[in-house]
Every structure is written in C-alpha cells, then in structure tokens.
Design a protein around this motif. Sequence first.
Motif, short mmCIF file in Angstrom:
data_model
loop_
_atom_site.label_atom_id
_atom_site.label_comp_id
_atom_site.label_asym_id
_atom_site.label_seq_id
_atom_site.Cartn_x
_atom_site.Cartn_y
_atom_site.Cartn_z
N ALA A 37 5.02 9.83 4.57
CA ALA A 37 5.08 8.40 4.89
C ALA A 37 5.76 8.18 6.23
O ALA A 37 5.32 7.36 7.05
N CYS A 93 7.60 -1.35 5.74
CA CYS A 93 6.86 -0.37 4.93
C CYS A 93 7.85 0.57 4.26
O CYS A 93 8.84 0.99 4.88
N THR A 128 8.71 9.41 1.53
CA THR A 128 8.34 10.82 1.72
C THR A 128 8.23 11.15 3.21
O THR A 128 8.07 10.25 4.05
N THR A 140 -2.91 0.86 4.90
CA THR A 140 -1.70 0.18 5.37
C THR A 140 -1.97 -0.62 6.63
O THR A 140 -1.55 -1.77 6.75
N THR A 177 0.85 -1.19 0.00
CA THR A 177 0.00 0.00 0.00
C THR A 177 0.88 1.24 0.00
O THR A 177 2.09 1.16 0.19
N LYS A 178 0.28 2.40 -0.22
CA LYS A 178 0.99 3.65 -0.01
C LYS A 178 1.07 3.87 1.50
O LYS A 178 0.02 3.94 2.16
N THR A 179 2.26 3.96 2.04
CA THR A 179 2.41 4.09 3.49
C THR A 179 1.68 5.33 4.00
O THR A 179 1.16 5.34 5.13
N GLU A 180 1.62 6.35 3.17
CA GLU A 180 0.91 7.58 3.54
C GLU A 180 -0.57 7.33 3.82
O GLU A 180 -1.20 8.06 4.57
N ASN A 181 -1.12 6.27 3.22
CA ASN A 181 -2.52 5.91 3.43
C ASN A 181 -2.59 5.02 4.67
O ASN A 181 -2.50 3.79 4.59
#
Length: 355
Positions: free
Chosen positions: A67, A60, A64, A43, A35-39
């Motif tokens: 993130a 993970c 960024t 996640t 997944t996008k770690t920012e999400n």
Amino acid sequence: MDKQTIYRANTKIIQIGDRQIGGGNPILVQSMTNTKTENVEATVAQILELEKAGCEIIRCTVPTQEAAEAIKAIKKQIHIPLVADIHFDYKMAIAAMENGADKIRINPGNIGSVDRVRAVVDVAKERNIPIRVGVNSGSLEKNLVEKYGGVTAEGIVESALDKVHIIEDLDYDNLVISIKSSDVLMCVKAHELLSGKTAYPLHVGITESGTVASGNIKSAIGLGLILNQGIGDTIRVSLTGNPVEEIKSAKLILRTLGLRKGGIEVVSCPTCGRTQIDLIGLASKVEKLVEDYPLNIKVAVMGCVVNGPGEAKEADIGIAGGIGEGLLIKKGEIIKKVPEEQLLNVLKEELDHWE
C-alpha cells in the motif's frame, strides 16, 4: 473580527502538498478512500470521482508495504494532496513518506517507543511533511479514563496534547491535531477546550457518525457548533456510504454557515395538501441538475402556483408547479407560464445562460 474567524485566523499555517490550512485559509474538505490502497486503479478512480465532487484532501489507509508503494503510482494520477493513514506500524509511516505522501496521520501512542516515533519524525522533518496527530475517544488511555471518571472531553484533550508534546520534544512542530468522538456534544466541548490550549490547526469531524441519514444529522450539528465558533481548519464528514456523499454534505455545511461560497443552493417547500405535482421527484431532479453549475445563486422549487412566487422571492430563480402547468419565477416575479413537463428544461436553459 467576528467569532467565525477569531480562532481560525490565528492557527499555525501548515502546507499539505500544494494546499494550506490554518491562519485563516479556507476550510478544506477531506474524505477517505474505502478501496484497497494496494489496488491503484480502483483507488485512483475513486479519488478522481471525489475530486470532481469537490474533495480537496484525500486520505488513504497504509497497512502494508504494498500500500505504501502504491502511493507513488496513485500520486501521479490525482490532483489533490494525499494523506497516509497509519495505525500501528511506524515502518509504514516512513514508507508512505518515502513514496510521496503529502502528510501522515498517526497516533504516537499506538506507534510504540519514543525511538520509533523519533524515526518517523526524522523522516517527516527531512522532507518537511506535516503530521496529523489523531486521538479518538474510543482509544483513550486507561489512566485518563480513571483520572476523569470515564471518557470525557477533558481526557481527550489531555491525551491529544500529550501526543503533541512527544513530537514537539523531538523538535518538530509541523503538526495538525484531530480529536474525534462519536458523542457529538463531547466532541464539541473537546474542541472548545483544545482551541484555547493550542495554535495548531484542527481537523474536525464526528467519528463513527453513522449512515448517510443519521450521520448527516450528527455531523451537521457537531460541525456546525464547532465551526460557528471559529474553530476548525479542515473537515471530514464521516459517513457509512459512498465517500462522495461526505463531500456533498461537507460543502453544504460550510455554505450554510457562510464559510464557503459557490455552488447552487436549492431550497424547496415541504409538501402539503395544496401540492399538485410530484414535488419530491422534481426537487431531487433539480438538485441533480445543478450539481455541475459553478454559480453562486439560490434556486427555489415550489409545489404551489398560488403561494410559490411569494415564497420563492428570496431565491434568484425558481419554479413552481400546478395542475399540468408551472411557473418560472425570478426574484419573486413570474416570468413565464409553461407546461409542467417543461419545467426542468426551462430551468436548465435559464442556468445555461445565467450571467
């Protein structure tokens, strides 16, 4: 001490969150989120699914600042140690640790100057956070490719130890090493060489192994050859697919090698001309059925009532199907005959009351 424990028992013990690897501790199973770690929500959902499957350490990516900051929120909702995967930006390594990462994975050669590596090590030292030094055959330095006449196991090992020495020279040895290659036999040889040159625990995996089908075969062969020599303290089966499949495969590899107990092992016969039921479908249903039972037993699924009981005698319990009917078998002895459509329910009832 047998060959399966002689190397592993003597590696350095490293603390990752509330878990330990090295020094003869159980080999821990890892995976990585896709997944996008920012999400954070997505996640966390994936990590919880992986936890349920048996994942013991999760990694993970942290590309960024967002993130890195997400790690703090993610950590509050999961129950296993989290490793931050860093590629080039040393600031992300620092930010990840500041936000609660239990371990970071870096390649010091990609971080940049020694000053940048020192900045990362200083924070790791302050917080006693282990660093996984990762080297991949695909990014082997040009001078080592030239020295060894191509990408070789010897070159991979030298590259990894060079990176380790950079961090050791900064007075830090809370380290784990990983050396990966998509060439299975090269990977095996590299681990054999490295295990004789270092006492740091090793994270083992076959990188870029492929889809669930081909990746499982490559990983089983590679990990099997490495682990059976007593090498490796934590593993990841890298597959192009749902990460849950990685956990299932890793656990099965460890159980097959006698390095992990627990969980039901399902054995089933190959189909032949005598098979008179949908054995493929039945075996798949049994595998699904037993996933959540914490029993250390063997279950056999046989497609023939004539030879089934004999072939299933090494299993704790088994079922065999014929034309419209089936058998429940324990230790090779027929316990009862039931209609074919009841086989799965009868097996479930037995497992529910297993002692």
